[in-house]
Design a protein around this motif. Structure first.
Motif, PDB file in Angstrom:
ATOM      1  N   ARG A   1       0.823  -1.217   0.000  1.00 16.62           N
ATOM      2  CA  ARG A   1       0.000   0.000   0.000  1.00 16.62           C
ATOM      3  C   ARG A   1       0.855   1.264   0.000  1.00 16.62           C
ATOM      4  O   ARG A   1       0.403   2.338  -0.412  1.00 16.62           O
ATOM      5  N   ALA A   2       2.103   1.152   0.458  1.00 15.75           N
ATOM      6  CA  ALA A   2       2.977   2.330   0.553  1.00 15.75           C
ATOM      7  C   ALA A   2       3.960   2.448  -0.602  1.00 15.75           C
ATOM      8  O   ALA A   2       4.666   3.449  -0.707  1.00 15.75           O
ATOM      9  N   LEU A   3       4.005   1.448  -1.480  1.00 18.69           N
ATOM     10  CA  LEU A   3       4.986   1.464  -2.566  1.00 18.69           C
ATOM     11  C   LEU A   3       4.606   2.476  -3.644  1.00 18.69           C
ATOM     12  O   LEU A   3       3.439   2.548  -4.062  1.00 18.69           O
ATOM     13  N   PRO A   4       5.576   3.251  -4.127  1.00 16.95           N
ATOM     14  CA  PRO A   4       5.311   4.071  -5.310  1.00 16.95           C
ATOM     15  C   PRO A   4       4.975   3.175  -6.495  1.00 16.95           C
ATOM     16  O   PRO A   4       5.477   2.049  -6.619  1.00 16.95           O
ATOM     17  N   GLU A   5       4.122   3.648  -7.380  1.00 16.61           N
ATOM     18  CA  GLU A   5       3.702   2.828  -8.500  1.00 16.61           C
ATOM     19  C   GLU A   5       4.760   2.813  -9.606  1.00 16.61           C
ATOM     20  O   GLU A   5       5.506   3.769  -9.794  1.00 16.61           O
ATOM     21  N   ASP A   6       4.755   1.689 -10.322  1.00 18.16           N
ATOM     22  CA  ASP A   6       5.611   1.528 -11.511  1.00 18.16           C
ATOM     23  C   ASP A   6       7.077   1.829 -11.229  1.00 18.16           C
ATOM     24  O   ASP A   6       7.762   2.512 -11.997  1.00 18.16           O
TER      25      ASP A   6
ATOM     26  N   VAL B   1      14.782  -5.570  -2.304  1.00 16.24           N
ATOM     27  CA  VAL B   1      14.529  -5.916  -0.905  1.00 16.24           C
ATOM     28  C   VAL B   1      15.858  -6.178  -0.218  1.00 16.24           C
ATOM     29  O   VAL B   1      16.681  -6.960  -0.709  1.00 16.24           O
ATOM     30  N   VAL B   2      16.077  -5.521   0.926  1.00 11.88           N
ATOM     31  CA  VAL B   2      17.310  -5.670   1.697  1.00 11.88           C
ATOM     32  C   VAL B   2      16.940  -6.143   3.096  1.00 11.88           C
ATOM     33  O   VAL B   2      16.092  -5.533   3.755  1.00 11.88           O
ATOM     34  N   LEU B   3      17.549  -7.238   3.545  1.00 16.56           N
ATOM     35  CA  LEU B   3      17.251  -7.810   4.856  1.00 16.56           C
ATOM     36  C   LEU B   3      18.241  -7.320   5.901  1.00 16.56           C
ATOM     37  O   LEU B   3      19.446  -7.256   5.650  1.00 16.56           O
ATOM     38  N   HIS B   4      17.722  -7.012   7.070  1.00 13.40           N
ATOM     39  CA  HIS B   4      18.548  -6.590   8.205  1.00 13.40           C
ATOM     40  C   HIS B   4      18.130  -7.405   9.427  1.00 13.40           C
ATOM     41  O   HIS B   4      17.296  -6.983  10.221  1.00 13.40           O
TER      42      HIS B   4
ATOM     43  N   VAL C   1       8.531 -10.777  -2.584  1.00 16.01           N
ATOM     44  CA  VAL C   1       8.275  -9.979  -3.785  1.00 16.01           C
ATOM     45  C   VAL C   1       7.025 -10.486  -4.495  1.00 16.01           C
ATOM     46  O   VAL C   1       6.206  -9.688  -4.998  1.00 16.01           O
ATOM     47  N   ARG C   2       6.844 -11.800  -4.558  1.00 16.27           N
ATOM     48  CA  ARG C   2       5.626 -12.331  -5.177  1.00 16.27           C
ATOM     49  C   ARG C   2       4.386 -11.856  -4.432  1.00 16.27           C
ATOM     50  O   ARG C   2       3.369 -11.480  -5.037  1.00 16.27           O
ATOM     51  N   ASP C   3       4.484 -11.843  -3.101  1.00 19.00           N
ATOM     52  CA  ASP C   3       3.335 -11.411  -2.301  1.00 19.00           C
ATOM     53  C   ASP C   3       3.048  -9.921  -2.455  1.00 19.00           C
ATOM     54  O   ASP C   3       1.948  -9.454  -2.133  1.00 19.00           O
ATOM     55  N   LEU C   4       4.026  -9.175  -2.943  1.00 14.20           N
ATOM     56  CA  LEU C   4       3.799  -7.764  -3.229  1.00 14.20           C
ATOM     57  C   LEU C   4       3.056  -7.564  -4.549  1.00 14.20           C
ATOM     58  O   LEU C   4       2.667  -6.439  -4.885  1.00 14.20           O
TER      59      LEU C   4
ATOM     60  N   ALA D   1       8.507  -5.189 -10.715  1.00 18.25           N
ATOM     61  CA  ALA D   1       9.834  -5.323 -11.326  1.00 18.25           C
ATOM     62  C   ALA D   1      10.904  -5.143 -10.253  1.00 18.25           C
ATOM     63  O   ALA D   1      10.770  -4.308  -9.359  1.00 18.25           O
ATOM     64  N   THR D   2      11.945  -5.961 -10.321  1.00 22.41           N
ATOM     65  CA  THR D   2      13.011  -5.886  -9.324  1.00 22.41           C
ATOM     66  C   THR D   2      14.288  -5.377  -9.956  1.00 22.41           C
ATOM     67  O   THR D   2      14.538  -5.550 -11.146  1.00 22.41           O
ATOM     68  N   GLY D   3      15.117  -4.731  -9.116  1.00 23.70           N
ATOM     69  CA  GLY D   3      16.394  -4.222  -9.587  1.00 23.70           C
ATOM     70  C   GLY D   3      16.871  -3.118  -8.678  1.00 23.70           C
ATOM     71  O   GLY D   3      16.090  -2.532  -7.928  1.00 23.70           O
ATOM     72  N   PRO D   4      18.156  -2.825  -8.725  1.00 24.18           N
ATOM     73  CA  PRO D   4      18.723  -1.799  -7.838  1.00 24.18           C
ATOM     74  C   PRO D   4      18.460  -0.380  -8.316  1.00 24.18           C
ATOM     75  O   PRO D   4      17.925  -0.165  -9.407  1.00 24.18           O
ATOM     76  N   ASP D   5      18.825   0.576  -7.478  1.00 21.99           N
ATOM     77  CA  ASP D   5      18.858   1.995  -7.830  1.00 21.99           C
ATOM     78  C   ASP D   5      17.484   2.587  -8.140  1.00 21.99           C
ATOM     79  O   ASP D   5      17.347   3.460  -8.984  1.00 21.99           O
TER      80      ASP D   5
END
Length: 404
Positions: free
Chosen positions: A347-352, A357-360, A370-373, A377-381
């Motif tokens: 609900r808080a993610l910007p669209e498109d 994902v970084v684990l701490h 990510v599937r549950d989201l 699209a995945t990728g850095p930056d």
């Protein structure tokens, strides 16, 4: 580390040099390595043919990575893969050169010398006595020193032997940081030889620099209480740690972080670490560089910028003020803070936008998360989702890179 037959090493650094050069030229011209090897076996023993082919392949890789004198050296694949980063080797050489010696005429000793990469770096400052257990690798080290015209004498010997005497001088050693299966050493006792054995064998030295795995634990029983541990980082990669004792240690320092590419250094003394308080997530998330975290400097550095911790046991800092540019942190603007659940995060993610994902401190299946989201699209930056375990809960901090 691989053994190099002495007779093969002497052939390769003598009459075999021209053959290695010819094989290198053939590979440069696009010829198939298997066909080249087959031709060599018509006139050479299998051992020489195999070594010449491997040496030529390694020479090409060394040339591509900028190894000094690569086209004139005889190198092995494993030696190249495990070689010190040039910037790290140069830093250690400079630190060794600055360490005081009671005997100014005594040569710096490089134990566990391998094929001589570190010995050459050390010899840019002063004469070096290199000690290598494997006779074949010793031949390759002596050849490297001769090709590069540096004052290195190579002797075959055990790094733990009492001779040659190391009293009044400085000792450098880079023990093997992998076990027989190639796995990274998890403790100082699992280095080869062990750090405790190296320290005992070189106790008479004025100063010592021992390169160890960067994940060395501060409570490792073999880590001397009076040593400085220096963490070397280059271009975002934590390269190694160096245990410095005696005159090779920065006076009073217990831990030091060095960013080799940025040319910045920060140290802490024993007992001067004050932990920052934990508070709510501010407008910016600060991620300290690995060397600062390993040296336990992130609290001190964060205090300089008015930051506080996100969680007591995580190396994440936050601030409500726009942070000044610093080589010690990467800064990210906070978009939202939610519970660490896909339904709350989505609900808080910007669209498109691509997400990373970084684990701490959380053991989560990132692909499933990510599937549950909804499989964005995945990728850095772009957008980062930091999933952070705190003392009594877990949160997701959604960020974008500073300035975006």
């Amino acid at each position: 580390m691989e053994q190099v037959p002495e007779d093969v090493a002497r052939w390769a650094t003598g009459p075999g040099l021209d053959i290695i050069a010819e094989v290198t030229a053939a590979l440069d011209a696009g010829q198939d390595v298997l066909q080249v090897g087959t031709r060599l076996r018509r006139t050479l023993t299998p051992a020489r043919a195999a070594f010449a082919t491997a040496a030529a392949t390694t020479r090409r890789r060394a040339r591509a990575t900028g190894v000094e004198g690569a086209d004139r050296l005889v190198l092995t694949r494993e030696a190249l893969e495990q070689a010190s980063h040039p910037a790290a080797a140069a830093w250690r050489a400079g630190r060794a050169a600055g360490a005081e010696r009671r005997d100014a005429s005594a040569r710096v000793q490089d134990r566990c010398a391998g094929t001589g990469g570190d010995a050459v770096a050390l010899a840019r400052h002063q004469p070096v006595l290199a000690i290598e257990r494997d006779p074949g690798r010793a031949v390759l080290a002596a050849h490297r020193a001769a090709v590069l015209d540096v004052p290195v004498e190579v002797v075959v010997g055990d790094a733990l032997a009492e001779t040659p005497d190391c009293s009044g001088t400085v000792v450098h050693a880079d023990p093997d940081r992998r076990d027989e299966r190639g796995r990274r050493a998890r403790s100082l006792a699992h280095h080869g030889p062990s750090v405790a054995a190296l320290l005992a064998a070189t106790a008479a030295a004025d100063g010592r620099l021992l390169t160890v795995a960067p994940g060395v634990a501060w409570d490792d029983p073999d880590l001397p209480a009076d040593a400085e541990v220096v963490f070397l980082e280059h271009d975002g990669q934590l390269l190694e740690a160096v245990v410095c004792t005696g005159t090779a240690r920065t006076p009073g320092a217990r831990a030091t972080a060095v960013l080799l590419d940025a040319g910045v250094v920060r140290s802490r003394t024993t007992g001067d670490r004050d932990r920052l308080p934990v508070g709510s997530v501010g407008t910016h998330l600060l991620r300290p560089v690995a060397a600062a975290v390993r040296a336990r400097l992130h609290d001190e550095l964060g205090a300089d910028g008015g930051a506080h911790r996100v969680a007591d046991r995580r190396a994440l800092l936050t601030t409500d003020e726009g942070p000044a540019p610093s080589p010690w942190f990467s800064a990210e603007a906070v978009v939202a803070v939610t519970a660490a659940r896909p339904a709350a995060v989505v609900r808080a993610l910007p669209e498109d936008r691509r997400v990373e994902v970084v684990l701490h401190g959380l053991d989560i299946d990132v692909r499933r998360f990510v599937r549950d989201l909804g499989a964005p699209a995945t990728g850095p930056d772009d957008v980062r989702i930091h999933l952070v375990r705190r003392d009594d809960d877990a949160i997701a901090i959604i960020t974008t890179s500073q300035g975006r």
